[in-house]
Write a protein that holds these residues in place. Structure first.
Motif, PDB file in Angstrom:
ATOM      1  N   VAL A 371      47.089  68.105 -43.892  1.00 25.72           N
ATOM      2  CA  VAL A 371      47.684  68.616 -42.658  1.00 25.72           C
ATOM      3  C   VAL A 371      47.762  67.468 -41.655  1.00 25.72           C
ATOM      4  N   LEU A 372      48.920  67.274 -41.068  1.00 21.61           N
ATOM      5  CA  LEU A 372      49.119  66.227 -40.066  1.00 21.61           C
ATOM      6  C   LEU A 372      49.653  66.872 -38.795  1.00 21.61           C
ATOM      7  N   ILE A 373      48.940  66.677 -37.696  1.00 22.74           N
ATOM      8  CA  ILE A 373      49.325  67.247 -36.404  1.00 22.74           C
ATOM      9  C   ILE A 373      49.460  66.115 -35.388  1.00 22.74           C
ATOM     10  N   GLY A 374      50.550  66.136 -34.651  1.00 23.29           N
ATOM     11  CA  GLY A 374      50.740  65.153 -33.586  1.00 23.29           C
ATOM     12  C   GLY A 374      50.428  65.755 -32.227  1.00 23.29           C
ATOM     13  N   VAL A 375      49.490  65.158 -31.521  1.00 27.42           N
ATOM     14  CA  VAL A 375      49.115  65.612 -30.179  1.00 27.42           C
ATOM     15  C   VAL A 375      49.785  64.679 -29.177  1.00 27.42           C
ATOM     16  N   ARG A 376      50.690  65.200 -28.363  1.00 29.78           N
ATOM     17  CA  ARG A 376      51.446  64.361 -27.433  1.00 29.78           C
ATOM     18  C   ARG A 376      50.566  63.975 -26.252  1.00 29.78           C
ATOM     19  N   LEU A 377      50.341  62.667 -26.115  1.00 29.77           N
ATOM     20  CA  LEU A 377      49.472  62.138 -25.059  1.00 29.77           C
ATOM     21  C   LEU A 377      50.106  60.881 -24.468  1.00 29.77           C
ATOM     22  N   ALA A 378      49.850  60.671 -23.201  1.00 26.74           N
ATOM     23  CA  ALA A 378      50.373  59.466 -22.549  1.00 26.74           C
ATOM     24  C   ALA A 378      49.603  58.228 -22.995  1.00 26.74           C
ATOM     25  N   ASP A 379      48.285  58.347 -23.191  1.00 27.38           N
ATOM     26  CA  ASP A 379      47.450  57.202 -23.559  1.00 27.38           C
ATOM     27  C   ASP A 379      46.446  57.628 -24.627  1.00 27.38           C
ATOM     28  N   ALA A 380      46.918  57.643 -25.869  1.00 28.55           N
ATOM     29  CA  ALA A 380      46.086  58.115 -26.974  1.00 28.55           C
ATOM     30  C   ALA A 380      44.894  57.203 -27.219  1.00 28.55           C
ATOM     31  N   ARG A 381      45.100  55.899 -27.079  1.00 33.88           N
ATOM     32  CA  ARG A 381      44.004  54.959 -27.364  1.00 33.88           C
ATOM     33  C   ARG A 381      42.843  55.156 -26.395  1.00 33.88           C
ATOM     34  N   ARG A 382      43.158  55.376 -25.133  1.00 36.78           N
ATOM     35  CA  ARG A 382      42.089  55.555 -24.148  1.00 36.78           C
ATOM     36  C   ARG A 382      41.313  56.838 -24.420  1.00 36.78           C
ATOM     37  N   LEU A 383      42.022  57.892 -24.836  1.00 37.59           N
ATOM     38  CA  LEU A 383      41.336  59.143 -25.123  1.00 37.59           C
ATOM     39  C   LEU A 383      40.324  58.964 -26.249  1.00 37.59           C
ATOM     40  N   LEU A 384      40.687  58.190 -27.277  1.00 34.80           N
ATOM     41  CA  LEU A 384      39.779  58.006 -28.410  1.00 34.80           C
ATOM     42  C   LEU A 384      38.514  57.253 -28.025  1.00 34.80           C
ATOM     43  N   ASP A 385      38.532  56.546 -26.891  1.00 35.03           N
ATOM     44  CA  ASP A 385      37.340  55.855 -26.405  1.00 35.03           C
ATOM     45  C   ASP A 385      36.425  56.782 -25.612  1.00 35.03           C
ATOM     46  N   HIS A 386      36.900  57.985 -25.315  1.00 31.73           N
ATOM     47  CA  HIS A 386      36.119  58.943 -24.526  1.00 31.73           C
ATOM     48  C   HIS A 386      34.953  59.467 -25.372  1.00 31.73           C
ATOM     49  N   PRO A 387      33.711  59.459 -24.843  1.00 32.99           N
ATOM     50  CA  PRO A 387      32.552  59.901 -25.629  1.00 32.99           C
ATOM     51  C   PRO A 387      32.704  61.320 -26.181  1.00 32.99           C
ATOM     52  N   THR A 388      33.261  62.235 -25.380  1.00 34.33           N
ATOM     53  CA  THR A 388      33.412  63.608 -25.856  1.00 34.33           C
ATOM     54  C   THR A 388      34.405  63.674 -27.008  1.00 34.33           C
ATOM     55  N   ALA A 389      35.482  62.886 -26.926  1.00 34.28           N
ATOM     56  CA  ALA A 389      36.450  62.848 -28.021  1.00 34.28           C
ATOM     57  C   ALA A 389      35.791  62.347 -29.294  1.00 34.28           C
ATOM     58  N   GLN A 390      34.965  61.342 -29.155  1.00 28.16           N
ATOM     59  CA  GLN A 390      34.265  60.803 -30.320  1.00 28.16           C
ATOM     60  C   GLN A 390      33.308  61.832 -30.911  1.00 28.16           C
ATOM     61  N   GLU A 391      32.692  62.630 -30.064  1.00 27.01           N
ATOM     62  CA  GLU A 391      31.804  63.692 -30.546  1.00 27.01           C
ATOM     63  C   GLU A 391      32.588  64.743 -31.327  1.00 27.01           C
ATOM     64  N   ARG A 392      33.776  65.105 -30.814  1.00 27.35           N
ATOM     65  CA  ARG A 392      34.595  66.101 -31.489  1.00 27.35           C
ATOM     66  C   ARG A 392      35.053  65.585 -32.865  1.00 27.35           C
ATOM     67  N   VAL A 393      35.424  64.323 -32.929  1.00 23.28           N
ATOM     68  CA  VAL A 393      35.841  63.740 -34.203  1.00 23.28           C
ATOM     69  C   VAL A 393      34.676  63.728 -35.188  1.00 23.28           C
ATOM     70  N   ALA A 394      33.494  63.342 -34.703  1.00 27.22           N
ATOM     71  CA  ALA A 394      32.313  63.308 -35.571  1.00 27.22           C
ATOM     72  C   ALA A 394      31.970  64.703 -36.096  1.00 27.22           C
ATOM     73  N   ALA A 395      32.118  65.723 -35.244  1.00 22.04           N
ATOM     74  CA  ALA A 395      31.830  67.100 -35.665  1.00 22.04           C
ATOM     75  C   ALA A 395      32.817  67.547 -36.743  1.00 22.04           C
ATOM     76  N   ALA A 396      34.094  67.149 -36.602  1.00 22.10           N
ATOM     77  CA  ALA A 396      35.095  67.501 -37.615  1.00 22.10           C
ATOM     78  C   ALA A 396      34.776  66.824 -38.943  1.00 22.10           C
ATOM     79  N   GLU A 397      34.353  65.575 -38.879  1.00 23.11           N
ATOM     80  CA  GLU A 397      33.986  64.852 -40.098  1.00 23.11           C
ATOM     81  C   GLU A 397      32.790  65.511 -40.777  1.00 23.11           C
ATOM     82  N   GLN A 398      31.840  65.980 -39.985  1.00 21.81           N
ATOM     83  CA  GLN A 398      30.669  66.652 -40.542  1.00 21.81           C
ATOM     84  C   GLN A 398      31.062  67.971 -41.206  1.00 21.81           C
TER      85      GLN A 398
END
Length: 446
Positions: A371-398
């Motif tokens: 499944v591939l989903i595109g989330v439209r964002l003005a600054d995707a790279r900056r969002l990925l540096d956000h601690p909460t975003a990193q937590e959400r990604v880690a939870a999905a991986e788990q």
């Protein structure tokens, strides 16, 4: 050195915005003219091609003026697929090639991508050099040194004949009924010409470009009409291109889709049987089934970053003759970039040699649900540096654990964050991807 404007495939954006704007593109042509023809003896020459977007006329004129102001002659070839520009740049002995296209994007977008004189996408260093020249004041060459432009009238015919030479001389396509969807894009003329001249019976879709219908409900990103047409006409298979003709998706006689990964597997198996395959390059997005299928064949496989130029770099590094992406960019030894017509011809040649249908040839390949989903964002790279975003990604991986894999990356061509989930079941892949995409979207500033 970070790049300000260049993404994974040149410069791209909405027409009329600060970048894809005639004034900016004029200077881009001037800057590129200086960088790409540095050290050239005699009059430098650059090939310009485009897809069928209405804005192509505007940007073509701006690029032509910018190049001429830098003392560069321009060879205009009109609407042709991206791989044709790579080929023509080499055979016309030009110093560089430029394609005006935004590939699979809607008509409101456009872009500029470059080829070196040998037909390869530019390395990072040259793109950075062009950006550095953009910061200089634009000084026009002396009048006697200004460039001029001319049209290459037989450009389409040259590319058609090249494509046909890659098909085995002892084979033809007579007796095959093909549905060909050209996405109202750059392949709308040359694609049907190649298959028809090799003897195929054709039903055509997406061959009436009007400047604003490119990729609109047709082409490799919208294959539903192609699937229906294959079923209703009982065709042998369907072929779908994207707007600039470097992506390929196939549909078998029952209307089932084959994406780039499965096509690479088919080509790899045939090349291995011929003893001409040392290995294959995919990307981080390639389905795990491709990697496992190649392992079963004893074929080495490496992954690169997303983007056909990164695939090609890895192919050159490992001396592998085949590579590509799930999206349908497939690079074969015959050209220096993804070429959808050439890839389709290779698959058709396998069918003719084996006497098997596409459905029969694909037996043994079972992709993991992805499944591939595109989330439209003005600054995707900056969002990925956000601690909460990193937590959400880690939870999905788990949550996936050993049942799948996750990849989250900013698009190199659009203001999107791409969330890809591959899992043992379609339900698990969809649940994890949709949940994470929503969480990341909610985190983005309003």
């Amino acid at each position: 050195m970070s790049r300000k404007w260049f993404g994974t495939d040149g410069v791209r954006g909405r027409v009329g915005d600060s970048v894809i704007h005639p004034e900016w593109v004029l200077k881009l042509g001037w800057a590129a003219g200086h960088v790409l023809t540095a050290g050239v003896t005699g009059r430098p020459r650059v090939v310009i091609g485009k897809d069928t977007r209405l804005s192509g006329y505007l940007l073509e004129s701006a690029l032509e003026s910018g190049l001429a102001s830098a003392g560069v002659d321009v060879l205009l070839v009109g609407p042709l697929p991206t791989p044709a520009i790579a080929y023509l740049t080499r055979t016309l002995r030009a110093d560089a090639g430029i394609v005006i296209s935004a590939s699979h994007n809607p008509y409101q977008d456009n872009g500029i991508k470059f080829f070196s004189g040998d037909g390869y996408k530019l390395p990072d260093a040259q793109e950075e050099a062009i950006e550095a020249w953009m910061d200089r004041p634009m000084l026009v060459s002396d009048s006697e040194q200004l460039g001029k432009a001319r049209r290459v009238e037989d450009a389409a015919g040259r590319y058609v004949e090249f494509c046909k030479t890659t098909f085995p001389a002892n084979l033809d396509l007579r007796g095959l009924h093909l549905v060909v969807d050209c996405a109202h894009g750059a392949n709308y003329k040359v694609g049907p010409m190649v298959f028809r001249e090799l003897g195929a019976q054709l039903t055509l879709l997406g061959v009436e470009p009007n400047g604003i219908n490119i990729n609109a409900g047709v082409g490799s990103t919208c294959p539903e009409s192609l699937q229906e047409q294959v079923r209703s006409t009982q065709a042998d298979l369907g072929i779908a291109f994207d707007g600039d003709g470097d992506r390929l998706i196939l549909v078998d006689g029952q209307g089932a889709l084959l994406d780039g990964d499965e096509l690479i597997w088919l080509l790899a198996r045939d090349m291995q049987q011929q003893g001409i395959l040392s290995g294959v390059v995919g990307t981080v997005m390639s389905n795990l089934a491709l990697e496992q299928g190649l392992a079963d064949l004893g074929v080495p496989f490496v992954r690169s970053a997303v983007g056909d130029r990164y695939v090609l770099e890895a192919m050159q590094q490992h001396a592998f003759p085949l590579g590509g992406e799930s999206s349908g960019h497939i690079i074969t030894p015959a050209n220096t970039t993804g070429d959808a017509i050439l890839a389709a011809l290779r698959v058709l040649a396998i069918m003719r040699k084996s006497g098997k249908s596409l459905k029969a040839l694909r037996e043994g390949y079972q992709p993991y649900p992805q499944v591939l989903i595109g989330v439209r964002l003005a600054d995707a790279r900056r969002l990925l540096d956000h601690p909460t975003a990193q937590e959400r990604v880690a939870a999905a991986e788990q949550e996936l654990a050993d049942k799948g894999r996750l990849l989250v990356r900013p698009s190199g061509t659009e203001p999107l964050l791409r969330v890809m989930v591959e899992a043992v079941s379609a339900d698990l892949a969809a649940r994890v991807a949709e949940k994470l995409a929503k969480e990341l979207s909610d985190l983005a500033p309003g």
